[in-house]
Design a protein around this motif. Structure first.
Motif, PDB file in Angstrom:
ATOM      1  N   LEU A 178       0.829  -1.211   0.000  1.00  0.00           N
ATOM      2  CA  LEU A 178       0.000   0.000   0.000  1.00  0.00           C
ATOM      3  C   LEU A 178       0.864   1.262   0.000  1.00  0.00           C
ATOM      4  O   LEU A 178       1.910   1.291   0.658  1.00  0.00           O
ATOM      5  N   ASP A 179       0.422   2.262  -0.711  1.00  0.00           N
ATOM      6  CA  ASP A 179       1.195   3.515  -0.768  1.00  0.00           C
ATOM      7  C   ASP A 179       1.176   4.253   0.568  1.00  0.00           C
ATOM      8  O   ASP A 179       2.188   4.777   1.001  1.00  0.00           O
ATOM      9  N   ALA A 232      -2.324   3.266   6.232  1.00  0.00           N
ATOM     10  CA  ALA A 232      -3.457   2.371   5.923  1.00  0.00           C
ATOM     11  C   ALA A 232      -3.143   0.959   6.400  1.00  0.00           C
ATOM     12  O   ALA A 232      -2.026   0.469   6.247  1.00  0.00           O
ATOM     13  N   LEU A 233      -4.132   0.310   6.979  1.00  0.00           N
ATOM     14  CA  LEU A 233      -3.913  -1.010   7.565  1.00  0.00           C
ATOM     15  C   LEU A 233      -4.956  -2.013   7.071  1.00  0.00           C
ATOM     16  O   LEU A 233      -6.084  -2.025   7.542  1.00  0.00           O
ATOM     17  N   PRO A 234      -4.583  -2.862   6.120  1.00  0.00           N
ATOM     18  CA  PRO A 234      -5.523  -3.891   5.677  1.00  0.00           C
ATOM     19  C   PRO A 234      -5.465  -5.088   6.617  1.00  0.00           C
ATOM     20  O   PRO A 234      -4.419  -5.391   7.185  1.00  0.00           O
ATOM     21  N   HIS A 261       6.759  -4.708   8.533  1.00  0.00           N
ATOM     22  CA  HIS A 261       7.600  -3.739   9.270  1.00  0.00           C
ATOM     23  C   HIS A 261       8.911  -3.430   8.555  1.00  0.00           C
ATOM     24  O   HIS A 261       9.529  -2.415   8.838  1.00  0.00           O
ATOM     25  N   THR A 262       9.353  -4.303   7.651  1.00  0.00           N
ATOM     26  CA  THR A 262      10.554  -3.980   6.875  1.00  0.00           C
ATOM     27  C   THR A 262      10.192  -3.008   5.762  1.00  0.00           C
ATOM     28  O   THR A 262      10.909  -2.055   5.494  1.00  0.00           O
ATOM     29  N   LEU A 263       9.071  -3.247   5.136  1.00  0.00           N
ATOM     30  CA  LEU A 263       8.616  -2.382   4.045  1.00  0.00           C
ATOM     31  C   LEU A 263       7.974  -1.099   4.568  1.00  0.00           C
ATOM     32  O   LEU A 263       7.773  -0.142   3.830  1.00  0.00           O
ATOM     33  N   GLY A 313       1.488  -1.440   4.653  1.00  0.00           N
ATOM     34  CA  GLY A 313       0.591  -2.589   4.650  1.00  0.00           C
ATOM     35  C   GLY A 313       0.908  -3.459   3.441  1.00  0.00           C
ATOM     36  O   GLY A 313       1.173  -2.935   2.349  1.00  0.00           O
ATOM     37  N   VAL A 314       0.915  -4.768   3.637  1.00  0.00           N
ATOM     38  CA  VAL A 314       1.138  -5.700   2.523  1.00  0.00           C
ATOM     39  C   VAL A 314      -0.048  -6.664   2.462  1.00  0.00           C
ATOM     40  O   VAL A 314      -0.646  -6.989   3.487  1.00  0.00           O
ATOM     41  N   ALA A 315      -0.355  -7.106   1.265  1.00  0.00           N
ATOM     42  CA  ALA A 315      -1.528  -7.976   1.113  1.00  0.00           C
ATOM     43  C   ALA A 315      -1.310  -8.928  -0.053  1.00  0.00           C
ATOM     44  O   ALA A 315      -0.422  -8.721  -0.892  1.00  0.00           O
ATOM     45  N   MET A 316      -2.100  -9.985  -0.060  1.00  0.00           N
ATOM     46  CA  MET A 316      -2.163 -10.882  -1.210  1.00  0.00           C
ATOM     47  C   MET A 316      -3.631 -11.091  -1.537  1.00  0.00           C
ATOM     48  O   MET A 316      -4.484 -11.017  -0.643  1.00  0.00           O
TER      49      MET A 316
END
Ligand code: FAD
Length: 816
Positions: free
Chosen positions: A731-732, A736-738, A761-763, A766-769
């Motif tokens: 996420l940009d 934002a928290l998915p 936390h490294t990026l 928020g990360v998603a698939m």
């Protein structure tokens, strides 16, 4: 009531003439099975069905469960025309209101998800809510959601209509006949005993409602459900109440309301329910109700008076208290029992059986006819349970809490308080001393995160960053930058042993497992459709023995899948060794240094390459060390006999202090695996997905000498363009928290939904698939050229989409 002699044989026997049993009978006949017998000990609908309130709300937590109810709505709308029997179906819509900001976030999330599943849902203001429901007090509300397609039905009439349709299709529905036993031969159903004589059959469908657990127990089948009292009142007519009034839900007040003969029916789910019938259900319980309990009802009444002042002067015409069965996790129970072949279950509908029966009955009928689940129904699958879930004391305690969960705010990571401590790792005491906050999975108590001194190891829930966020972040960073130890003891572990073990696994696994002893293979287990039954790791221990390691929740399911594919002459035995070994995951760039300090082996890359496994000594223990990871860093999983687990943990702890060793929990593992796009079975890979779609083609060996289950389907799909693929998203907006289930949009149009999400936390994003679908094909160009967004509780957040993992540990950098 007819009780003429039962037939000698039938293709399928259904036990229970409630809405679920009749729906299964109806749908079996629709699929062309005429020789179907349904047995009801009393009269049709006499169990729980007759006194249901009849609300049909469509929104559920997964797209497939929602689809089931969507089909119920369609079915109830047309049954009357088809059978001539009215169903009382009315599409009156529903209004769900929020008293708090957090509830409103949930309602917005629900509305987004509903729309992405094709259900029309509108977020509305309290003024609009008042216009739709003039009797309601709205000045204390934050907002509401309006779902026009929701409705209500008459449960007994729907049951009669389904029965009529089933009879027209050739089924025999017999009342006043009780099933007293199930005959089993060679692990499969061969017949039933009834009060009207035996019937030879190969298929038994247990739709016995709250009686299902006991009926299952007679055959060694675990059906974890328990009845609770469920209450509502019905008033005399009230001015302003017409049959068009929508269904009203005020979950913060624990109540639902529906129009009933120009009066109001009001019931609900209060925080702690009253279990009923723990020992047994009284003989002859038919069209019966339980005692009025105004004291228990008070919390609902108080809240109803806040929302609907007109109730103050309304006259109560009926107080209904009826038993309904609930399961340990609030999802119903569907599918073939792992203990007995062709013993099917459709029960435990947790107060949603009227809404679900149409779709669930059709799904179960298809399951029976095709001998496989028609779609991913894992949340409802009977194989999500293990025998310990059938314990009465556990069930009694759990269902008291689970009823209220219906109307709890569905915060992410919410843990239940009751029925805990069923299974503990040998490290449990030590982790507790380290201030672990525990969560439960498949009965296991597992460390989710560790609280520093001065912080209570208790979660504080919200849809934003929960209280554990900074502590889990530091566990995450320790794993990326130094070394962390994870207690992964809850992994399910199966041992397959015997001269035919290799051949059996070669047939079941899509990857090549005919490897040398000491090799670890990540593989899918597929069905003939080429979709995932499981993904797991297989370690060859010796020429004729393998260790199969799979997810904690999959133990029953995977063992069942493997066993059912071992024929009587396969010389291989499957043993569940989950409880024999503890698993310590030693993960991070300094894991080699740490393990070198405590063990006696060369851990250099050449001596101990990735995806290999060997025994190592740590102090007094001999552990099986496998170089494999779910976090995307250098690391080893240590399989340690339970008796030595604490000693090994202490040894690591002593040796690792100056290396920055940290305890880390499952929340850190989740954010770590998401950055590396490691898939989770049941969410990112299911029986609806193939390895090509899931981006796991690297673990498929089409060219291995032995053909495997699903190979033909994969070959066929390889020839076609992929119209569905799993993508990763970053996420940009760092705020934002998915949390999962968010709709995925491309160029402003919904193209899929999120299967897993976390904050990476490294990026620092928020990360998603999630899978995206495009009839024209999903390829690199489609991904590169599209503008993607995730709908996070109604806000569209721009996201970078990719077919690859967003984080590359080898390059030790973030992809840009
Ligand atoms: C007060 C109340 C309100 C509710 N409101 C709603 C609502 O608004 N919306 C909604 O979706 N759901 C609602 N529900 C839930 C819904 O009623 C149930 O989920 C649904 O009726 C379950 O249907 P069933 O067929 O599984 O069980 P049942 O209707 O109980 O049917 C099981 C049948 O099996 C028979 N049986 C058992 N053992 C044997 C045997 N050995 N041999 C032969 N027959 C046997 C029983 O006699 C019984 O008739 C409500 C429930 C209650 C109690």
């Amino acid at each position: 009531m007819s009780s003429s002699a039962v037939p000698d044989r039938a293709r399928a026997v259904i036990v229970g003439g409630g809405i679920v049993g009749t729906s299964v009978a109806y749908h079996l006949t629709r699929l062309g099975w005429r020789d179907v017998v349904l047995l009801e000990q009393g009269s049709l609908s006499c169990g729980t069905t007759w006194h249901a309130a009849g609300l049909v709300g469509q929104l559920r937590s997964s797209s497939n469960l929602t689809r089931l109810i969507g089909y119920s709505v369609e079915l109830y709308g047309r049954l009357e025309a088809e059978t001539g029997q009215s169903t009382g179906w009315k599409r009156c819509g529903s209004v769900s209101v929020a008293r708090t900001a957090e509830r409103m976030v949930q309602l917005k999330r629900n509305a987004s998800v509903a729309n992405s599943y094709g259900i029309e849902a509108h977020v509305i203001s309290r003024e609009d809510a008042a216009a739709r429901y003039p009797l309601m007090r709205t000045d204390d509300l934050v907002g509401a959601v309006w779902i026009p397609g929701d409705g209500k039905a008459n449960p007994s009439d729907v049951t009669q209509a389904l029965a009529r349709g089933a009879r027209a299709g050739g089924a025999r529905l017999m009342e006043g006949v009780k099933v007293t036993g199930v005959r089993i031969g060679r692990g499969a159903v061969v017949g039933v005993e009834t009060t009207a004589g035996p019937i030879t059959t190969e298929i038994l469908v247990n739709c016995a409602g709250m009686w299902a657990r006991e009926l299952g127990r007679m055959s060694g089948v675990t059906i974890p459900l328990h009845a609770c009292e469920h209450m509502y009142i019905v008033t005399q007519p009230i001015a302003g109440v017409s049959s068009d009034l929508p269904v009203l839900r005020d979950p913060d007040g624990h109540i639902y309301v529906k129009e009933e003969v120009h009066g109001l029916l009001m019931g609900g789910f209060d925080p702690w329910a009253k279990p009923w019938g723990t020992e047994s259900i009284p003989e002859g319980f038919s069209f019966q109700t339980l005692k009025e309990d105004w004291e228990k009802f008070e919390v609902l009444m108080t809240n109803a008076l806040i929302r609907l002042p007109a109730l103050e002067t309304a006259e109560v015409r009926t107080f209904m208290n009826g038993p309904e069965s609930f399961t340990p996790d609030n999802y119903f129970i569907l599918g073939e029992a792992p203990e007995v072949r062709r013993y099917y279950v459709g029960a435990g509908f947790c107060s949603g059986g009227i809404a679900a029966a149409g779709g669930a009955g059709r799904a179960l009928a298809e399951w029976i006819v095709e001998d496989r689940a028609p779609m991913d129904l894992w949340q409802a699958d009977i194989r999500r349970f293990a025998p310990f879930h059938g314990d009465r004391r556990f069930l009694r305690e759990r269902v008291s809490e689970i009823v209220g969960v219906h109307y709890n705010i569905a915060f992410p990571n919410r843990e239940l308080k009751s029925g805990r401590d069923l299974r503990s790792s040998p490290l449990h005491g030590r982790l507790r001393e380290r201030r672990a906050s525990f969560g439960a999975k498949m009965g296991w108590e597992r460390a989710n995160w560790f609280a520093p001194e001065g912080v209570a190891p208790e979660p504080v829930y919200s849809f934003g960053r929960q209280n554990w966020f900074p502590y889990s972040a530091s566990e995450h960073r320790a794993t990326r930058e130094a070394v962390a130890v994870f207690d992964q003891t809850s992994f399910a572990k199966l041992r397959l042993e015997g001269p035919d073990a290799e051949a059996a696994l070669q047939r079941l696994c899509a990857n090549d497992v005919a490897v040398a002893p000491g090799r670890v293979v990540y593989t899918a287990m597929l069905n003939e459709r080429g979709t995932f039954e499981s993904d797991l790791t297989v370690t060859r221990l010796s020429a004729d023995a393998y260790l199969i390691v799979t997810g904690s929740g999959q133990a029953t399911r995977d063992a069942d899948w493997i066993r059912r594919h071992l024929s009587a002459d396969t010389r291989a035995t499957l043993t569940d060794v989950t409880d024999v070994y503890a698993v310590l995951g030693v993960m991070g760039p300094r894991s080699r240094e740490l393990l070198t300090r405590v063990s006696d082996v060369d851990l250099a890359n050449a001596a101990f390459p990735f995806a290999t496994s060997r025994e190592i000594r740590i102090g007094p223990a001999t552990a099986l060390a496998s170089r494999i990871t779910y976090v995307g860093e250098l690391g080893w999983e240590l399989y340690v006999p339970v008796a030595h687990a604490a000693a090994v943990y202490d040894e690591l702890d002593r040796a690792g202090r100056d290396l920055g060793l940290r305890d880390a929990g499952y929340y850190a593992m989740e954010s770590l695996r998401m950055e590396k796009a490691y898939r989770a079975w049941g969410r990112d890979v299911t029986i609806d997905d193939t390895p090509w779609e899931a981006g796991l083609g690297f673990a498929v060996r089409l060219d291995k000498p032995a053909p495997f289950l699903g190979r033909e389907a994969l070959l066929a799909q390889r020839e076609r363009r992929l119209t569905k693929r799993l993508l990763t998203f970053v996420l940009d907006d760092p705020a934002a928290l998915p949390w999962g289930d968010e709709p995925i949009l491309r160029e402003g149009r919904v193209v899929g939904s999120v299967t897993s999400a976390a904050f990476g936390h490294t990026l620092e994003r928020g990360v998603a698939m999630g899978y995206v679908r495009e009839p024209g094909g999903v390829d690199e160009a489609y991904v590169r050229t599209g503008r993607f967004e995730l709908d996070v509780a109604g806000d569209r957040v721009a996201a970078r989409a990719d077919l690859e993992a967003p984080y590359d540990p080898r390059a030790r950098r973030v992809k840009s």
